[in-house]
Design a protein around this motif. Structure first.
Motif, PDB file in Angstrom:
ATOM      1  N   TYR A  60      64.754  34.757 -15.431  1.00  0.00           N
ATOM      2  CA  TYR A  60      66.000  35.104 -16.114  1.00  0.00           C
ATOM      3  C   TYR A  60      66.876  35.992 -15.250  1.00  0.00           C
ATOM      4  N   GLU A  61      68.181  35.975 -15.559  1.00  0.00           N
ATOM      5  CA  GLU A  61      69.132  36.915 -14.977  1.00  0.00           C
ATOM      6  C   GLU A  61      69.215  38.106 -15.928  1.00  0.00           C
ATOM      7  N   GLU A  62      69.523  39.253 -15.345  1.00  0.00           N
ATOM      8  CA  GLU A  62      69.697  40.479 -16.117  1.00  0.00           C
ATOM      9  C   GLU A  62      71.081  41.010 -15.774  1.00  0.00           C
ATOM     10  N   THR A  63      71.944  41.116 -16.770  1.00  0.00           N
ATOM     11  CA  THR A  63      73.294  41.615 -16.554  1.00  0.00           C
ATOM     12  C   THR A  63      73.433  42.963 -17.244  1.00  0.00           C
ATOM     13  N   ILE A  64      73.911  43.945 -16.505  1.00  0.00           N
ATOM     14  CA  ILE A  64      74.072  45.309 -16.999  1.00  0.00           C
ATOM     15  C   ILE A  64      75.560  45.597 -17.152  1.00  0.00           C
ATOM     16  N   GLY A  66      78.031  48.878 -18.043  1.00  0.00           N
ATOM     17  CA  GLY A  66      78.091  50.326 -18.251  1.00  0.00           C
ATOM     18  C   GLY A  66      78.992  50.692 -19.415  1.00  0.00           C
ATOM     19  N   ILE A  67      78.483  51.596 -20.264  1.00  0.00           N
ATOM     20  CA  ILE A  67      79.263  52.087 -21.410  1.00  0.00           C
ATOM     21  C   ILE A  67      79.665  53.547 -21.184  1.00  0.00           C
ATOM     22  N   ASP A  68      78.675  54.423 -20.943  1.00  0.00           N
ATOM     23  CA  ASP A  68      78.909  55.848 -20.675  1.00  0.00           C
ATOM     24  C   ASP A  68      78.066  56.268 -19.483  1.00  0.00           C
ATOM     25  N   GLY A  69      78.583  57.176 -18.658  1.00  0.00           N
ATOM     26  CA  GLY A  69      77.831  57.691 -17.522  1.00  0.00           C
ATOM     27  C   GLY A  69      77.681  56.656 -16.414  1.00  0.00           C
ATOM     28  N   VAL A  70      76.938  57.028 -15.371  1.00  0.00           N
ATOM     29  CA  VAL A  70      76.770  56.165 -14.203  1.00  0.00           C
ATOM     30  C   VAL A  70      75.289  56.048 -13.868  1.00  0.00           C
ATOM     31  N   LEU A  71      74.797  54.827 -13.749  1.00  0.00           N
ATOM     32  CA  LEU A  71      73.430  54.566 -13.285  1.00  0.00           C
ATOM     33  C   LEU A  71      73.489  54.078 -11.849  1.00  0.00           C
ATOM     34  N   THR A  72      72.538  54.538 -11.050  1.00  0.00           N
ATOM     35  CA  THR A  72      72.411  54.050  -9.684  1.00  0.00           C
ATOM     36  C   THR A  72      71.332  52.982  -9.682  1.00  0.00           C
ATOM     37  N   TRP A  73      71.719  51.763  -9.411  1.00  0.00           N
ATOM     38  CA  TRP A  73      70.799  50.625  -9.334  1.00  0.00           C
ATOM     39  C   TRP A  73      70.489  50.361  -7.875  1.00  0.00           C
ATOM     40  N   THR A  74      69.238  50.112  -7.585  1.00  0.00           N
ATOM     41  CA  THR A  74      68.838  49.677  -6.251  1.00  0.00           C
ATOM     42  C   THR A  74      68.414  48.232  -6.401  1.00  0.00           C
ATOM     43  N   VAL A  75      69.164  47.329  -5.768  1.00  0.00           N
ATOM     44  CA  VAL A  75      68.920  45.886  -5.862  1.00  0.00           C
ATOM     45  C   VAL A  75      68.706  45.369  -4.448  1.00  0.00           C
ATOM     46  N   ASP A  76      67.509  44.859  -4.194  1.00  0.00           N
ATOM     47  CA  ASP A  76      67.132  44.384  -2.854  1.00  0.00           C
ATOM     48  C   ASP A  76      67.485  45.412  -1.782  1.00  0.00           C
ATOM     49  N   GLY A  77      67.183  46.691  -2.066  1.00  0.00           N
ATOM     50  CA  GLY A  77      67.382  47.759  -1.097  1.00  0.00           C
ATOM     51  C   GLY A  77      68.785  48.339  -1.036  1.00  0.00           C
ATOM     52  N   GLU A  81      76.364  51.778  -7.835  1.00  0.00           N
ATOM     53  CA  GLU A  81      76.607  52.613  -9.008  1.00  0.00           C
ATOM     54  C   GLU A  81      77.369  51.801 -10.043  1.00  0.00           C
ATOM     55  N   VAL A  82      76.852  51.811 -11.280  1.00  0.00           N
ATOM     56  CA  VAL A  82      77.473  51.078 -12.377  1.00  0.00           C
ATOM     57  C   VAL A  82      77.905  52.084 -13.430  1.00  0.00           C
ATOM     58  N   GLY A  83      79.213  52.156 -13.659  1.00  0.00           N
ATOM     59  CA  GLY A  83      79.770  53.091 -14.625  1.00  0.00           C
ATOM     60  C   GLY A  83      80.447  52.371 -15.774  1.00  0.00           C
ATOM     61  N   PRO A  84      81.133  53.110 -16.629  1.00  0.00           N
ATOM     62  CA  PRO A  84      81.787  52.521 -17.789  1.00  0.00           C
ATOM     63  C   PRO A  84      82.738  51.388 -17.405  1.00  0.00           C
ATOM     64  N   GLY A  85      82.605  50.294 -18.121  1.00  0.00           N
ATOM     65  CA  GLY A  85      83.480  49.149 -17.897  1.00  0.00           C
ATOM     66  C   GLY A  85      83.100  48.279 -16.710  1.00  0.00           C
TER      67      GLY A  85
END
Length: 155
Positions: A60-64, A66-77, A81-85
């Motif tokens: 499966y694919e996973e789509t993220i 962002g609603i509030d705040g910022v997450l740092t995703w590490t994808v294949d190294g 950063e994924v933030g609101p919108g």
């Protein structure tokens, strides 16, 4: 005669699962959507690192989103950063993880397509984390759980 459809509800799942300090709230499960999609909201407190190992999934694919705040995703190294919108689609087979490296709590939406994972995975993960009593989770149990639910722990 027309085929009978399932009743339509807003947030038909609406179940919150606590994974230590993280919270996962399923809105739609595969059962609600004939296996086509699962949707959950997740909350990550400030400065919180994901306790599960980096992983990939081939089904499966996973789509993220962002609603509030910022997450740092590490994808294949690569760190992103994924933030609101903002949205990030993690393709099948990509090794990934996330961390909240900032001082604000995060809320994001996750869409799994097709719905190859559901609340059962997170309920079992919560049990493993609970048994760790705040320490690191049992790596062998966590890896077994991940494999049973179609996730491949990274080396």
């Amino acid at each position: 005669m027309a085929a009978e459809t399932a009743p339509v509800h807003v947030n038909p799942s609406d179940e919150t699962i606590r994974l230590g300090p993280l919270a996962v709230r399923f809105l739609i499960t595969g059962e609600d959507a004939t296996g086509s999609v699962a949707v959950f909201e997740f909350a990550v407190p400030a400065a919180q690192r994901l306790m599960a190992p980096a992983h990939s999934h081939d089904h499966y694919e996973e789509t993220i989103y962002g609603i509030d705040g910022v997450l740092t995703w590490t994808v294949d190294g690569r760190q992103l950063e994924v933030g609101p919108g903002q949205a990030l689609c993690i393709p099948r087979g990509a090794v990934h993880r996330f961390d909240n490296n900032f001082t604000n709590d995060v809320k994001a939406l996750c869409v799994i397509s097709p719905a190859a994972i559901g609340p059962e995975y997170f309920r079992e993960a919560a049990e493993i984390l609970g048994a760790a009593a705040g320490g690191p989770p049992d790596r062998a149990r966590m890896a077994d759980l991940m494999r049973r639910h179609g996730l491949t722990p990274a080396a």
